[in-house]
Design a protein around this motif. Sequence first.
Motif, PDB file in Angstrom:
ATOM      1  N   ASN A  55       0.821  -1.222   0.000  1.00 43.04           N
ATOM      2  CA  ASN A  55       0.000   0.000   0.000  1.00 43.04           C
ATOM      3  C   ASN A  55       0.847   1.262   0.000  1.00 43.04           C
ATOM      4  O   ASN A  55       0.463   2.286  -0.574  1.00 43.04           O
ATOM      5  N   THR A  56       2.005   1.198   0.650  1.00 45.46           N
ATOM      6  CA  THR A  56       2.909   2.349   0.659  1.00 45.46           C
ATOM      7  C   THR A  56       3.372   2.680  -0.761  1.00 45.46           C
ATOM      8  O   THR A  56       3.384   3.842  -1.181  1.00 45.46           O
ATOM      9  N   VAL A  57       3.726   1.641  -1.512  1.00 44.73           N
ATOM     10  CA  VAL A  57       4.150   1.845  -2.906  1.00 44.73           C
ATOM     11  C   VAL A  57       2.965   2.294  -3.760  1.00 44.73           C
ATOM     12  O   VAL A  57       3.100   3.190  -4.604  1.00 44.73           O
ATOM     13  N   LEU A  58       1.806   1.681  -3.534  1.00 46.99           N
ATOM     14  CA  LEU A  58       0.614   2.054  -4.308  1.00 46.99           C
ATOM     15  C   LEU A  58       0.260   3.524  -4.097  1.00 46.99           C
ATOM     16  O   LEU A  58      -0.139   4.215  -5.044  1.00 46.99           O
ATOM     17  N   ASP A  59       0.388   4.004  -2.871  1.00 48.47           N
ATOM     18  CA  ASP A  59       0.106   5.421  -2.597  1.00 48.47           C
ATOM     19  C   ASP A  59       1.029   6.319  -3.412  1.00 48.47           C
ATOM     20  O   ASP A  59       0.590   7.329  -3.985  1.00 48.47           O
ATOM     21  N   ALA A  60       2.321   5.958  -3.471  1.00 51.18           N
ATOM     22  CA  ALA A  60       3.275   6.750  -4.246  1.00 51.18           C
ATOM     23  C   ALA A  60       2.953   6.694  -5.738  1.00 51.18           C
ATOM     24  O   ALA A  60       2.935   7.716  -6.430  1.00 51.18           O
ATOM     25  N   TYR A  61       2.691   5.489  -6.256  1.00 50.56           N
ATOM     26  CA  TYR A  61       2.347   5.316  -7.672  1.00 50.56           C
ATOM     27  C   TYR A  61       1.070   6.088  -8.019  1.00 50.56           C
ATOM     28  O   TYR A  61       0.978   6.733  -9.075  1.00 50.56           O
ATOM     29  N   ASN A  62       0.058   6.011  -7.162  1.00 52.76           N
ATOM     30  CA  ASN A  62      -1.216   6.690  -7.432  1.00 52.76           C
ATOM     31  C   ASN A  62      -1.037   8.197  -7.495  1.00 52.76           C
ATOM     32  O   ASN A  62      -1.646   8.876  -8.329  1.00 52.76           O
ATOM     33  N   GLN A  63      -0.203   8.735  -6.605  1.00 56.19           N
ATOM     34  CA  GLN A  63       0.060  10.166  -6.638  1.00 56.19           C
ATOM     35  C   GLN A  63       0.768  10.554  -7.932  1.00 56.19           C
ATOM     36  O   GLN A  63       0.431  11.553  -8.571  1.00 56.19           O
ATOM     37  N   LEU A  64       1.743   9.751  -8.347  1.00 55.17           N
ATOM     38  CA  LEU A  64       2.473  10.031  -9.585  1.00 55.17           C
ATOM     39  C   LEU A  64       1.564   9.906 -10.804  1.00 55.17           C
ATOM     40  O   LEU A  64       1.690  10.680 -11.763  1.00 55.17           O
ATOM     41  N   MET A  65       0.636   8.961 -10.769  1.00 54.35           N
ATOM     42  CA  MET A  65      -0.328   8.838 -11.873  1.00 54.35           C
ATOM     43  C   MET A  65      -1.294  10.009 -11.881  1.00 54.35           C
ATOM     44  O   MET A  65      -1.627  10.556 -12.934  1.00 54.35           O
ATOM     45  N   ALA A  66      -1.747  10.406 -10.700  1.00 57.34           N
ATOM     46  CA  ALA A  66      -2.684  11.522 -10.610  1.00 57.34           C
ATOM     47  C   ALA A  66      -2.065  12.808 -11.123  1.00 57.34           C
ATOM     48  O   ALA A  66      -2.742  13.644 -11.724  1.00 57.34           O
ATOM     49  N   GLU A  67      -0.748  12.975 -10.903  1.00 59.99           N
ATOM     50  CA  GLU A  67      -0.079  14.189 -11.351  1.00 59.99           C
ATOM     51  C   GLU A  67       0.471  14.069 -12.768  1.00 59.99           C
ATOM     52  O   GLU A  67       1.087  15.004 -13.289  1.00 59.99           O
ATOM     53  N   GLY A  68       0.257  12.912 -13.407  1.00 59.07           N
ATOM     54  CA  GLY A  68       0.616  12.772 -14.811  1.00 59.07           C
ATOM     55  C   GLY A  68       2.001  12.246 -15.086  1.00 59.07           C
ATOM     56  O   GLY A  68       2.422  12.181 -16.245  1.00 59.07           O
ATOM     57  N   TYR A  69       2.747  11.859 -14.049  1.00 57.61           N
ATOM     58  CA  TYR A  69       4.099  11.346 -14.270  1.00 57.61           C
ATOM     59  C   TYR A  69       4.098   9.910 -14.786  1.00 57.61           C
ATOM     60  O   TYR A  69       4.989   9.510 -15.529  1.00 57.61           O
ATOM     61  N   LEU A  70       3.110   9.121 -14.367  1.00 58.45           N
ATOM     62  CA  LEU A  70       3.044   7.720 -14.744  1.00 58.45           C
ATOM     63  C   LEU A  70       1.723   7.396 -15.424  1.00 58.45           C
ATOM     64  O   LEU A  70       0.706   8.042 -15.179  1.00 58.45           O
ATOM     65  N   ASP A  71       1.752   6.392 -16.273  1.00 60.50           N
ATOM     66  CA  ASP A  71       0.552   5.837 -16.901  1.00 60.50           C
ATOM     67  C   ASP A  71       0.539   4.337 -16.662  1.00 60.50           C
ATOM     68  O   ASP A  71       1.589   3.723 -16.414  1.00 60.50           O
ATOM     69  N   THR A  72      -0.643   3.757 -16.762  1.00 55.03           N
ATOM     70  CA  THR A  72      -0.743   2.299 -16.682  1.00 55.03           C
ATOM     71  C   THR A  72      -1.288   1.759 -17.992  1.00 55.03           C
ATOM     72  O   THR A  72      -2.070   2.422 -18.671  1.00 55.03           O
ATOM     73  N   LYS A  73      -0.849   0.565 -18.349  1.00 51.54           N
ATOM     74  CA  LYS A  73      -1.361  -0.140 -19.517  1.00 51.54           C
ATOM     75  C   LYS A  73      -1.836  -1.507 -19.051  1.00 51.54           C
ATOM     76  O   LYS A  73      -1.058  -2.264 -18.459  1.00 51.54           O
TER      77      LYS A  73
END
Length: 471
Positions: A51-69
Amino acid sequence: MWITINRNSNISLSRQIYCKIKDMILDGTLKFEQKLPSSRTLSKELSVSRNTVLDAYNQLMAEGYLDTKNGYGTFVSKGILEYKVDFKLNYTFESVDNLHINKQKNCIDFRSGIPELKLFPRKEFSKLYKQILYDLSDSDFRYGSVAGVWCLRVEISEYLFRTRGIRCNPKNVMIVSGSTQGLSLISQLLYKNNKKVVVEDPIHKGLLKVILSAGYSVVGIKVDDKGIDTDLIKSVKDVSFVYTTPSHQYPLGGILPIQRRLELIRCATENSYYIIEDDYDSEFRYEGPPISSLYELNPRKVIYIGSFSKILSPAIRVGFMLLPDNLLEDYKALKMYSDVHTETIVQYVLAEFIRDGSLEKYIFRMKKLYNRKRKHLIEVLNTEFKNEFKIKGEAAGLHIVVHFYNIKFTESLINKVFEANIKVYPIQQYAIKDILEYDHEIILGYAHLSIDEIEKGIKILSKIIHMNQDI
């Protein structure tokens, strides 16, 4: 992935992971479309919870740094490295004077009411715009209906029912060029000599000017933590309409309880005036269910105003009103001689954006991001001003109001804050009457600012305030 975390730091582990990955993206260590480890893999590698990693990933996705496929994992988003990062934030400085360089360019402006424009859905809008331009008939390029494009009026009525529980006929939905124009037209439509308008105090000064420009005298009614005081309205005579923001009072953030709502409806009915309900940011509520509207209590006496400026972008300039039947024809005549009609092509685009579910998906995404920003803003305030303040209003919208117990925002102090390239907005600027407690309160808009800008801005604000406590 080479990431080091400090378990003794007062910065959360998820925040550290977020910052490390973001820095690697911005400095080019992580390239466009480079795949990141799965959350499960990275959590094992760092010996932290998933969950700690997911929180970081979700924030980065929300701000546009990451995408998921789907089925492929998480990747670095396209286009980030086209923009050069000129500096890294540094919170350890010796003098506020060092921050005066590039004042205009790097100003951190805590202005309220601005959404996160970097994440405007350009790709979806561009695709829809191109498609609709080809699909429209020749007649659609003529002058449009003064009431607005029918398909948009239908989509708005259905959207309001899904999201706010508001039942309205599309024929009562009038499309305007933003909520400001809507208020202006209604002010003109309802104008009668010697009639007054009751408004909340404090109020958005731009909207107050709109009402005053129609020729009204204005009566300001003080707002408390439950919105406008309806008991004080009873003594006002010759009222044309009451302007209110009941779901999230602007700027103080209170919610008008049902008792006051019913009293306001009763007063309007008995004294033959209207209520204008400005529902300017009801989409972004972070605790509890959506607040019911005044409109649904009496659609014959309440004129509901909504806008897409806070949801998407002020540049779109599309708003809407729900008008009672008896005002429709007079309103259409007034709108005709105001600007004929609101720009139609963007109305078709917006109608399709709502119809295919994109708007609600976008709101859901932005709501999560804004809530994170809001929480981080409060965390930084708690660090920098421990036990020195309280937050006023509900957990909603794109700004917070902060009341500082022993800090008075004098003109001198505000000027020193401005000189350090930080803009904050005292509540007193929005007040009709001088109220002593407002001298201790400021608005902090956060939606358009990055996490780093929020943190840097509050740290600088703290530095200046604590250096100038007696100003």
